[in-house]
Design a protein around this motif. Structure first.
Motif, PDB file in Angstrom:
ATOM      1  N   ASN A 143      10.202  -0.605 -23.111  1.00 35.62           N
ATOM      2  CA  ASN A 143      11.521  -0.415 -23.730  1.00 35.62           C
ATOM      3  C   ASN A 143      12.548  -0.215 -22.632  1.00 35.62           C
ATOM      4  N   ALA A 144      13.344  -1.246 -22.368  1.00 36.61           N
ATOM      5  CA  ALA A 144      14.309  -1.199 -21.272  1.00 36.61           C
ATOM      6  C   ALA A 144      15.476  -0.268 -21.550  1.00 36.61           C
ATOM      7  N   ASP A 145      15.547   0.307 -22.759  1.00 35.51           N
ATOM      8  CA  ASP A 145      16.596   1.271 -23.090  1.00 35.51           C
ATOM      9  C   ASP A 145      16.080   2.706 -23.058  1.00 35.51           C
ATOM     10  N   ALA A 146      14.784   2.886 -22.836  1.00 28.78           N
ATOM     11  CA  ALA A 146      14.175   4.220 -22.879  1.00 28.78           C
ATOM     12  C   ALA A 146      13.957   4.781 -21.477  1.00 28.78           C
ATOM     13  N   VAL A 147      14.284   6.063 -21.320  1.00 30.98           N
ATOM     14  CA  VAL A 147      14.125   6.722 -20.016  1.00 30.98           C
ATOM     15  C   VAL A 147      13.461   8.093 -20.179  1.00 30.98           C
ATOM     16  N   ASP A 148      12.632   8.235 -21.197  1.00 33.86           N
ATOM     17  CA  ASP A 148      11.942   9.521 -21.409  1.00 33.86           C
ATOM     18  C   ASP A 148      10.750   9.666 -20.470  1.00 33.86           C
ATOM     19  N   PHE A 149      10.044   8.566 -20.207  1.00 36.99           N
ATOM     20  CA  PHE A 149       8.906   8.535 -19.280  1.00 36.99           C
ATOM     21  C   PHE A 149       7.826   9.562 -19.631  1.00 36.99           C
ATOM     22  N   SER A 150       7.470   9.639 -20.899  1.00 36.46           N
ATOM     23  CA  SER A 150       6.347  10.498 -21.267  1.00 36.46           C
ATOM     24  C   SER A 150       5.079   9.900 -20.665  1.00 36.46           C
ATOM     25  N   ALA A 151       4.084  10.758 -20.396  1.00 32.94           N
ATOM     26  CA  ALA A 151       2.864  10.297 -19.725  1.00 32.94           C
ATOM     27  C   ALA A 151       2.193   9.158 -20.491  1.00 32.94           C
ATOM     28  N   GLY A 152       2.239   9.208 -21.820  1.00 31.14           N
ATOM     29  CA  GLY A 152       1.606   8.176 -22.622  1.00 31.14           C
ATOM     30  C   GLY A 152       2.292   6.831 -22.528  1.00 31.14           C
ATOM     31  N   ARG A 153       3.534   6.803 -22.048  1.00 29.45           N
ATOM     32  CA  ARG A 153       4.270   5.550 -21.925  1.00 29.45           C
ATOM     33  C   ARG A 153       4.341   5.062 -20.482  1.00 29.45           C
ATOM     34  N   VAL A 154       3.777   5.824 -19.573  1.00 28.15           N
ATOM     35  CA  VAL A 154       3.787   5.444 -18.154  1.00 28.15           C
ATOM     36  C   VAL A 154       2.386   5.153 -17.639  1.00 28.15           C
ATOM     37  N   PHE A 155       1.412   5.968 -18.048  1.00 30.00           N
ATOM     38  CA  PHE A 155       0.065   5.851 -17.497  1.00 30.00           C
ATOM     39  C   PHE A 155      -0.856   5.109 -18.460  1.00 30.00           C
ATOM     40  N   TYR A 156      -1.483   4.040 -17.925  1.00 34.73           N
ATOM     41  CA  TYR A 156      -2.419   3.218 -18.674  1.00 34.73           C
ATOM     42  C   TYR A 156      -3.710   3.149 -17.863  1.00 34.73           C
TER      43      TYR A 156
ATOM     44  N   ARG B  25       0.863  -1.174   0.000  1.00 38.12           N
ATOM     45  CA  ARG B  25       0.000   0.000   0.000  1.00 38.12           C
ATOM     46  C   ARG B  25       0.903   1.228   0.000  1.00 38.12           C
ATOM     47  N   VAL B  26       0.610   2.169  -0.870  1.00 37.70           N
ATOM     48  CA  VAL B  26       1.451   3.357  -1.029  1.00 37.70           C
ATOM     49  C   VAL B  26       0.876   4.513  -0.218  1.00 37.70           C
ATOM     50  N   GLU B  27       1.746   5.149   0.546  1.00 36.49           N
ATOM     51  CA  GLU B  27       1.345   6.322   1.324  1.00 36.49           C
ATOM     52  C   GLU B  27       2.306   7.458   1.026  1.00 36.49           C
ATOM     53  N   HIS B  28       1.776   8.644   0.819  1.00 36.42           N
ATOM     54  CA  HIS B  28       2.615   9.807   0.560  1.00 36.42           C
ATOM     55  C   HIS B  28       3.175  10.329   1.883  1.00 36.42           C
ATOM     56  N   ALA B  29       4.481  10.544   1.918  1.00 37.89           N
ATOM     57  CA  ALA B  29       5.112  11.076   3.128  1.00 37.89           C
ATOM     58  C   ALA B  29       4.625  12.490   3.398  1.00 37.89           C
ATOM     59  N   LYS B  30       4.356  13.218   2.319  1.00 35.41           N
ATOM     60  CA  LYS B  30       3.803  14.564   2.430  1.00 35.41           C
ATOM     61  C   LYS B  30       2.444  14.567   1.738  1.00 35.41           C
ATOM     62  N   GLU B  31       1.871  15.731   1.565  1.00 38.25           N
ATOM     63  CA  GLU B  31       0.595  15.833   0.850  1.00 38.25           C
ATOM     64  C   GLU B  31       0.788  15.398  -0.598  1.00 38.25           C
ATOM     65  N   ALA B  32      -0.171  14.651  -1.124  1.00 32.72           N
ATOM     66  CA  ALA B  32      -0.071  14.156  -2.492  1.00 32.72           C
ATOM     67  C   ALA B  32       0.029  15.320  -3.467  1.00 32.72           C
ATOM     68  N   PRO B  33       0.919  15.245  -4.453  1.00 37.51           N
ATOM     69  CA  PRO B  33       1.083  16.341  -5.418  1.00 37.51           C
ATOM     70  C   PRO B  33      -0.182  16.539  -6.249  1.00 37.51           C
TER      71      PRO B  33
ATOM     72  N   ASN C  35      -1.516   1.128  -8.942  1.00 38.35           N
ATOM     73  CA  ASN C  35      -2.907   1.512  -9.148  1.00 38.35           C
ATOM     74  C   ASN C  35      -3.146   2.851  -8.454  1.00 38.35           C
ATOM     75  N   GLN C  36      -3.427   3.875  -9.230  1.00 35.68           N
ATOM     76  CA  GLN C  36      -3.593   5.208  -8.670  1.00 35.68           C
ATOM     77  C   GLN C  36      -4.910   5.387  -7.925  1.00 35.68           C
ATOM     78  N   THR C  37      -5.849   4.470  -8.144  1.00 34.61           N
ATOM     79  CA  THR C  37      -7.144   4.553  -7.459  1.00 34.61           C
ATOM     80  C   THR C  37      -7.090   3.893  -6.090  1.00 34.61           C
TER      81      THR C  37
END
Length: 214
Positions: free
Chosen positions: A58-71, A14-22, A142-144
């Motif tokens: 892609n294990a060689d890619a580190v751009d992390f655009s939103a379209g490649r991270v969030f599904y 379970r994920v908890e934010h140490a501070k207020e969630a951004p 899971n962000q929800t």
């Protein structure tokens, strides 16, 4: 790629934010992953291991655009670990070859200092030829529900990924094991033990009934 291709062993938190969630989760997460992105091993150094975050597909890619991270409601990415090892057999063979050539050219065996220097040069040469061993572990968040799954079997590797995420994103992780869930729910951990029926033992009441029937 376990997240996309099938089930393997994973650890759940379970994920908890140490501070207020951004306010802007996507921007905050991609920035944190980029700050701790994977960087290849520098073969000129003494480092024999490198680790960091990469994109899921892609294990060689580190751009992390939103379209490649969030599904949908999930944030999906991977943690890559590269290790570089010079085979001992290859090192021994090259050093023996060098020693034979040295003795033939100089009419004497190489001194300890000369061997040490040659060994360092041979090791560097073999490092440039060696292929790193790559291990890629997937992470799904899971962000929800704020549950995260780390798809790795090794406890040591899971701990390394958790620490990397804590450093990158200032998060707190609570393991969702039966003991942890019981503690959070205020249950006695002893209540999680196997029941008498499960381990094949008769309950006292059952024993009395059986005795009476006999």
């Amino acid at each position: 790629m376990p997240v996309l291709r099938g089930a393997v062993t994973f650890s759940r938190f379970r994920v908890e934010h140490a501070k207020e969630a951004p306010s802007d989760i996507k921007r905050w997460l991609t920035r944190g992953l980029k700050a701790h992105a994977f960087e290849p091993i520098d073969r000129r150094s003494e480092d024999d291991r490198a680790a960091g975050f990469v994109e899921l597909e892609n294990a060689d890619a580190v751009d992390f655009s939103a379209g490649r991270v969030f599904y949908g409601e999930y944030a999906l990415f991977s943690f890559r670990i590269d290790s570089l090892k010079v085979p001992a057999a290859a090192m021994k063979a090259e050093l023996a070859k060098w020693s034979a050539n040295f003795e033939q050219e100089n009419d004497r065996p190489a001194s300890r200092g000369e061997k040490t220097q040659a060994k360092a040069q041979i090791k560097q040469m073999l490092r440039t030829r060696a292929t790193p061993r790559t291990n890629v572990l997937d992470v799904s968040w899971n962000q929800t529900t704020q549950q995260m799954q780390i798809w790795a079997a090794s406890r040591k590797v899971v701990e390394e990924i958790v620490i990397a995420l804590e450093n990158a994103l200032s998060l707190k992780f609570v393991g969702l094991t039966p003991a942890a869930i019981a503690q959070t729910s205020g249950l006695d951990e002893g209540a999680l033990g196997p029941t008498a029926e499960l381990i094949g033992m008769d309950l006292p009441a059952t024993a009395e009934v059986a005795h009476g029937e006999a």
